[in-house]
Design an enzyme around this catalytic site. Structure first.
Site, short mmCIF file in Angstrom:
data_model
loop_
_atom_site.label_atom_id
_atom_site.label_comp_id
_atom_site.label_asym_id
_atom_site.label_seq_id
_atom_site.Cartn_x
_atom_site.Cartn_y
_atom_site.Cartn_z
N SER A 157 0.83 -1.19 0.00
CA SER A 157 0.00 0.00 0.00
C SER A 157 0.87 1.25 0.00
O SER A 157 1.67 1.44 -0.92
CB SER A 157 -0.97 -0.06 1.18
OG SER A 157 -1.98 0.91 1.08
N ASP A 251 -10.21 -3.45 -5.07
CA ASP A 251 -9.33 -2.50 -4.38
C ASP A 251 -9.32 -1.21 -5.18
O ASP A 251 -9.05 -1.23 -6.39
CB ASP A 251 -7.92 -3.08 -4.28
CG ASP A 251 -6.94 -2.18 -3.54
OD1 ASP A 251 -7.28 -1.04 -3.20
OD2 ASP A 251 -5.80 -2.64 -3.31
N HIS A 281 -8.22 -4.90 -0.64
CA HIS A 281 -7.02 -4.24 -0.12
C HIS A 281 -6.71 -4.76 1.27
O HIS A 281 -7.61 -4.93 2.10
CB HIS A 281 -7.26 -2.73 -0.07
CG HIS A 281 -6.02 -1.94 0.19
ND1 HIS A 281 -5.15 -1.58 -0.81
CD2 HIS A 281 -5.49 -1.44 1.34
CE1 HIS A 281 -4.15 -0.89 -0.30
NE2 HIS A 281 -4.33 -0.79 1.01
#
Length: 338
Positions: A157, A251, A281
Site C-alpha cells: 500500500s 481494491d 485491499h
C-alpha cells in the site's frame, strides 16, 4: 468476479462486530485499530533466527528499524521493507508478520523502516526517511551483515508507494543498485478520482479511505502531481529494478498499480503482475484469514529468492519454514496477469 467467500465471511464478521471505518476515527483510535486488525489477521507468529530493534540516523533524528534475520552469518541478501498504513498509520510492528514469513520463505533478511507519519510529518518526510534508510543500509552494509549487491526494496500500500519512490531516487543518485522491487497494491497516482467508481462499501478499504489518507499525507493538493508522491507520473521508468506488482480485484488502488506495472514493462523493466481475483485491499497482510494472502506471500518470496538468489530457511524438521502451499506463482483465485 464476486468477492471471495473468505472475504464475504470476514466482511460479515466486521459488520456483526460493528466495525467503524478507520476514516471515521481519531488518529489514535485508527492507529490502534489498524495494528489490532493486522495482528488478528496475520495468523500464527513464525519464529525466525533473530529479531533486533535498532535505529539509524534519519533526516530529522533517529529512525527506528526492525531487523528480521534467517540463520547464517552473512553477508545476507536484504529486503528493505516499508509498511503500509496510508503514510498515517503503522509502525515496524505493522509489518512484523509479513517480514517473519518472507525471511523464512525467501531466505533473506528484512529491515523494516519506522518512517515518520503524517499528518505530523507530511510529504515528503516519509520518502526522505526511506531514501535515507536505503543509503545508510548500502553504505554500512557490514553493520547490518548485508550484501550490498543484493538489496531489494518493497512494501504494501503506502509502503509500495514509498518503495517505488525510493527506486526513482536511487536511480537519480546513481545507486545503490537495487536487485528488485516488491510492490503490493501500491499507491502510484495521488490525483483524486482515479479509483473504482462504485467503491463505497464502508466495511472495506474504499475511495473515502484513499481520500482520508491522501488528505493527511500531502502538504498541498498540488503535491499529487509530484512523481515521488505519484510514481506513475514519472516521465521515465527505464533503468529501475525488476518488479513484482500484486493487486487485488476489489481494491480502489487496483488500476493504478496495474498501470504502473504496464509502464514499467513499456520502459523495459522486467515486471511480473498478478491480480488476485475476489480479494480486497489488505489481504496480503492477512494470511491467517485469506488463503490468497498466504499464496501472495509465497509468490513474493519466490520472486525475492529468484532476484536475490537465495533459498528458503529450513524449519526445525528440515522442511522450508512456513510451508510451500503449492507453487507461489500459481495464483489459484487470481487472474495471473503477467
Amino acid at each position: 468476479m464476486a468477492l471471495d467467500p473468505q472475504v464475504v465471511a470476514w466482511r460479515a464478521a466486521r459488520a456483526a462486530a460493528g466495525a467503524a471505518p478507520l476514516y471515521t476515527q481519531t488518529l489514535a483510535e485508527a492507529r490502534a485499530a489498524d495494528l489490532a486488525a493486522i495482528r488478528a489477521g496475520a495468523g500464527a507468529v513464525e519464529p525466525v533466527a533473530e529479531v533486533r530493534d535498532t535505529h539509524l540516523p534519519g533526516p530529522d533524528g533517529p529512525l527506528p528499524v526492525r531487523i528480521h534475520r534467517p540463520a547464517g552469518d552473512g553477508p545476507l541478501p536484504t529486503l528493505l521493507y516499508f509498511f503500509g498504513g496510508g503514510w498515517t498509520l503503522g509502525s515496524v510492528d505493522t509489518a512484523d508478520g509479513i517480514c517473519r514469513r518472507l525471511v523464512n520463505l525467501a531466505g533473506c533478511q528484512t529491515v523494516t523502516v519506522g518512517y515518520r507519519l503524517a499528518p505530523e510529518h507530511r510529504f515528503p518526510a516519509a520518502v526522505d526517511d526511506c531514501h535515507r534508510a536505503l543509503r545508510w543500509l548500502a553504505g554500512h552494509a557490514d553493520e547490518f551483515r548485508a550484501d550490498p549487491d543484493r538489496i531489494a526494496v518493497g512494501g504494501d500500500s503506502a509502503g509500495g508507494n514509498l518503495a517505488a519512490a525510493v527506486t526513482l531516487l536511487a536511480r537519480a543518485d546513481g545507486g545503490p543498485r537495487l536487485a528488485a522491487q516488491l510492490l503490493i497494491y501500491p499507491n502510484t497516482d495521488q490525483r483524486p478520482g482515479r479509483g473504482l467508481a462504485d467503491d463505497e462499501d464502508p466495511l472495506l478499504f474504499n475511495r473515502h479511505s484513499v481520500a482520508w489518507y491522501r488528505g493527511h499525507y500531502l502538504t498541498d493538493p498540488a503535491d499529487a502531481a509530484h512523481p515521488l508522491a505519484s510514481p506513475l507520473l514519472a516521465e521515465d521508468l527505464a533503468g529501475l529494478p525488476p518488479a513484482l506488482v500484486i493487486t487485488a480485484e476489489h481494491d480502489p488502488l487496483r488500476d493504478e498499480g496495474e498501470r504502473y506495472a504496464a509502464r514499467l514493462r513499456e520502459a523495459g523493466v522486467p515486471t511480473e503482475l498478478t491480480r488476485y481475483d475476489g480479494m480486497v485491499h489488505g489481504f496480503f497482510a492477512m494470511p491467517g484469514v485469506f488463503d490468497a494472502g498466504r499464496r501472495a506471500q509465497e509468490q513474493a518470496a519466490a520472486f525475492l529468492r529468484q532476484r536475490l538468489a537465495t533459498a528458503p530457511t529450513a524449519g526445525v524438521d528440515g522442511s522450508p519454514a512456513g510451508g510451500t502451499g503449492g507453487s507461489p506463482a500459481g495464483v489459484a483465485g487470481g487472474s495471473g496477469h503477467g
